[in-house]
Scaffold this motif. Structure first.
Motif, PDB file in Angstrom:
ATOM      1  N   LEU A   1      16.826  12.595 -48.273  1.00  0.00           N
ATOM      2  CA  LEU A   1      15.461  12.361 -48.722  1.00  0.00           C
ATOM      3  C   LEU A   1      14.499  13.431 -48.210  1.00  0.00           C
ATOM      4  CD1 LEU A   1      15.387   8.490 -48.313  1.00  0.00           C
ATOM      5  CD2 LEU A   1      15.595   9.801 -50.433  1.00  0.00           C
ATOM      6  N   VAL A   2      14.694  13.885 -47.000  1.00  0.00           N
ATOM      7  CA  VAL A   2      13.855  14.952 -46.446  1.00  0.00           C
ATOM      8  C   VAL A   2      14.114  16.254 -47.183  1.00  0.00           C
ATOM      9  CG1 VAL A   2      13.458  16.375 -44.402  1.00  0.00           C
ATOM     10  CG2 VAL A   2      13.619  13.901 -44.174  1.00  0.00           C
ATOM     11  N   ASN A   3      15.361  16.525 -47.510  1.00  0.00           N
ATOM     12  CA  ASN A   3      15.706  17.786 -48.167  1.00  0.00           C
ATOM     13  C   ASN A   3      15.031  17.921 -49.524  1.00  0.00           C
ATOM     14  OD1 ASN A   3      18.222  19.395 -49.862  1.00  0.00           O
ATOM     15  ND2 ASN A   3      17.300  20.327 -48.062  1.00  0.00           N
ATOM     16  N   LEU A   4      14.917  16.839 -50.271  1.00  0.00           N
ATOM     17  CA  LEU A   4      14.229  16.912 -51.563  1.00  0.00           C
ATOM     18  C   LEU A   4      12.777  17.349 -51.381  1.00  0.00           C
ATOM     19  CD1 LEU A   4      15.561  13.723 -53.369  1.00  0.00           C
ATOM     20  CD2 LEU A   4      16.207  16.093 -53.784  1.00  0.00           C
ATOM     21  N   GLN A   5      12.147  16.897 -50.328  1.00  0.00           N
ATOM     22  CA  GLN A   5      10.763  17.289 -50.065  1.00  0.00           C
ATOM     23  C   GLN A   5      10.689  18.721 -49.543  1.00  0.00           C
ATOM     24  OE1 GLN A   5       9.086  14.263 -47.583  1.00  0.00           O
ATOM     25  NE2 GLN A   5       9.281  12.707 -49.150  1.00  0.00           N
ATOM     26  N   GLU A   6      11.734  19.165 -48.865  1.00  0.00           N
ATOM     27  CA  GLU A   6      11.755  20.541 -48.357  1.00  0.00           C
ATOM     28  C   GLU A   6      11.916  21.561 -49.473  1.00  0.00           C
ATOM     29  OE1 GLU A   6      13.616  20.855 -43.936  1.00  0.00           O
ATOM     30  OE2 GLU A   6      15.030  20.579 -45.574  1.00  0.00           O
ATOM     31  N   ILE A   7      12.855  21.316 -50.385  1.00  0.00           N
ATOM     32  CA  ILE A   7      13.165  22.339 -51.375  1.00  0.00           C
ATOM     33  C   ILE A   7      12.213  22.335 -52.564  1.00  0.00           C
ATOM     34  CG2 ILE A   7      15.594  22.421 -50.713  1.00  0.00           C
ATOM     35  CD1 ILE A   7      16.229  20.901 -53.321  1.00  0.00           C
ATOM     36  N   ALA A   8      11.602  21.195 -52.870  1.00  0.00           N
ATOM     37  CA  ALA A   8      10.692  21.117 -54.017  1.00  0.00           C
ATOM     38  C   ALA A   8       9.639  20.042 -53.780  1.00  0.00           C
ATOM     39  CB  ALA A   8      11.479  20.819 -55.286  1.00  0.00           C
ATOM     40  N   PRO A   9       8.664  20.330 -52.921  1.00  0.00           N
ATOM     41  CA  PRO A   9       7.670  19.310 -52.582  1.00  0.00           C
ATOM     42  C   PRO A   9       6.933  18.736 -53.791  1.00  0.00           C
ATOM     43  CG  PRO A   9       7.247  21.372 -51.396  1.00  0.00           C
ATOM     44  CD  PRO A   9       8.428  21.586 -52.271  1.00  0.00           C
ATOM     45  N   GLN A  10       6.645  19.567 -54.783  1.00  0.00           N
ATOM     46  CA  GLN A  10       5.897  19.110 -55.952  1.00  0.00           C
ATOM     47  C   GLN A  10       6.723  18.177 -56.838  1.00  0.00           C
ATOM     48  OE1 GLN A  10       5.265  23.405 -56.623  1.00  0.00           O
ATOM     49  NE2 GLN A  10       3.463  22.679 -57.733  1.00  0.00           N
ATOM     50  N   TYR A  11       8.023  18.352 -56.815  1.00  0.00           N
ATOM     51  CA  TYR A  11       8.897  17.618 -57.724  1.00  0.00           C
ATOM     52  C   TYR A  11       9.849  16.672 -56.996  1.00  0.00           C
ATOM     53  CZ  TYR A  11       7.185  21.241 -60.819  1.00  0.00           C
ATOM     54  OH  TYR A  11       6.371  22.073 -61.533  1.00  0.00           O
ATOM     55  N   SER A  12       9.558  16.359 -55.755  1.00  0.00           N
ATOM     56  CA  SER A  12      10.492  15.530 -54.984  1.00  0.00           C
ATOM     57  C   SER A  12      10.661  14.139 -55.595  1.00  0.00           C
ATOM     58  CB  SER A  12      10.058  15.432 -53.521  1.00  0.00           C
ATOM     59  OG  SER A  12       8.797  14.813 -53.412  1.00  0.00           O
ATOM     60  N   GLY A  13       9.620  13.585 -56.178  1.00  0.00           N
ATOM     61  CA  GLY A  13       9.730  12.276 -56.826  1.00  0.00           C
ATOM     62  C   GLY A  13      10.656  12.310 -58.027  1.00  0.00           C
ATOM     63  N   VAL A  14      10.511  13.337 -58.844  1.00  0.00           N
ATOM     64  CA  VAL A  14      11.371  13.492 -60.024  1.00  0.00           C
ATOM     65  C   VAL A  14      12.813  13.735 -59.587  1.00  0.00           C
ATOM     66  CG1 VAL A  14      11.857  14.942 -62.035  1.00  0.00           C
ATOM     67  CG2 VAL A  14       9.492  14.360 -61.459  1.00  0.00           C
ATOM     68  N   LEU A  15      12.998  14.603 -58.611  1.00  0.00           N
ATOM     69  CA  LEU A  15      14.351  14.881 -58.122  1.00  0.00           C
ATOM     70  C   LEU A  15      14.992  13.645 -57.503  1.00  0.00           C
ATOM     71  CD1 LEU A  15      13.871  18.425 -56.575  1.00  0.00           C
ATOM     72  CD2 LEU A  15      15.075  17.823 -58.679  1.00  0.00           C
ATOM     73  N   HIS A  16      14.185  12.856 -56.790  1.00  0.00           N
ATOM     74  CA  HIS A  16      14.715  11.625 -56.207  1.00  0.00           C
ATOM     75  C   HIS A  16      15.131  10.654 -57.314  1.00  0.00           C
ATOM     76  CE1 HIS A  16      15.425   8.457 -53.340  1.00  0.00           C
ATOM     77  NE2 HIS A  16      14.662   7.658 -54.069  1.00  0.00           N
ATOM     78  N   GLY A  17      14.338  10.568 -58.375  1.00  0.00           N
ATOM     79  CA  GLY A  17      14.689   9.701 -59.501  1.00  0.00           C
ATOM     80  C   GLY A  17      15.983  10.130 -60.174  1.00  0.00           C
ATOM     81  N   ILE A  18      16.147  11.443 -60.371  1.00  0.00           N
ATOM     82  CA  ILE A  18      17.381  11.955 -60.977  1.00  0.00           C
ATOM     83  C   ILE A  18      18.571  11.673 -60.064  1.00  0.00           C
ATOM     84  CG2 ILE A  18      18.607  14.072 -61.623  1.00  0.00           C
ATOM     85  CD1 ILE A  18      15.829  15.153 -62.545  1.00  0.00           C
ATOM     86  N   SER A  19      18.401  11.934 -58.779  1.00  0.00           N
ATOM     87  CA  SER A  19      19.479  11.693 -57.814  1.00  0.00           C
ATOM     88  C   SER A  19      19.828  10.217 -57.727  1.00  0.00           C
ATOM     89  CB  SER A  19      19.071  12.194 -56.426  1.00  0.00           C
ATOM     90  OG  SER A  19      18.812  13.565 -56.458  1.00  0.00           O
ATOM     91  N   ASN A  20      18.811   9.363 -57.746  1.00  0.00           N
ATOM     92  CA  ASN A  20      19.040   7.922 -57.673  1.00  0.00           C
ATOM     93  C   ASN A  20      19.780   7.425 -58.918  1.00  0.00           C
ATOM     94  OD1 ASN A  20      18.828   5.516 -56.216  1.00  0.00           O
ATOM     95  ND2 ASN A  20      17.004   4.892 -57.356  1.00  0.00           N
TER      96      ASN A  20
END
Length: 135
Positions: free
Chosen positions: A58-77
């Motif tokens: 969860l931290v890594n998603l915010q590190e690599i793409a702070p603007q899109y961490s929500g979208v990336l988390h949704g895709i990963s989930n």
């Protein structure tokens, strides 16, 4: 190397590796456990160690793409949920094919080790700029 939050990608990668290798070792212990109490202890330890991989993920998603961490988390989930659905069905077929449950624990352990190697080789905390067109 640290990001703007002072977090080191290398140290998080180490925690993530522990989050995969530890449960893999515990599943081997669970597959060979001779009594329910020992099996319960191995399973509890596996889930506890797995928390390292989840917290770093969860931290890594915010590190690599702070603007899109929500979208990336949704895709990963979504990918993880589909994996859980397919995996549950696959476990039933595998156990029926092999005739025992310890085989699936050993296979899952192998997958943990392969994922740990993958993350050790490719893990990064560097920011990805999705707004910058490539080439």
């Amino acid at each position: 190397m640290t990001n703007e939050h002072g977090m080191s990608g290398v140290s998080l990668g180490g925690f993530k590796t522990v989050g995969f290798v530890g449960p893999g070792l515990c599943l081997i212990g669970l597959a060979t456990a001779k009594n329910p109490s020992l099996g319960s202890a191995w399973l509890t330890l596996a889930f506890g160690l797995k928390s390292f991989s989840h917290s770093c993920f969860l931290v890594n998603l915010q590190e690599i793409a702070p603007q899109y961490s929500g979208v990336l988390h949704g895709i990963s989930n979504t990918a993880g949920t589909l994996d859980a659905i397919i995996g549950t069905i696959g476990v039933g077929f595998f156990v029926e094919l092999v005739g025992s449950f310890p085989g699936i624990l050993l296979l899952t352990s192998l997958l943990y080790f392969l994922v740990a190697i993958f993350y050790f080789l490719y893990y990064t905390g560097e920011i990805v700029n999705f707004d910058d067109p490539v080439g």
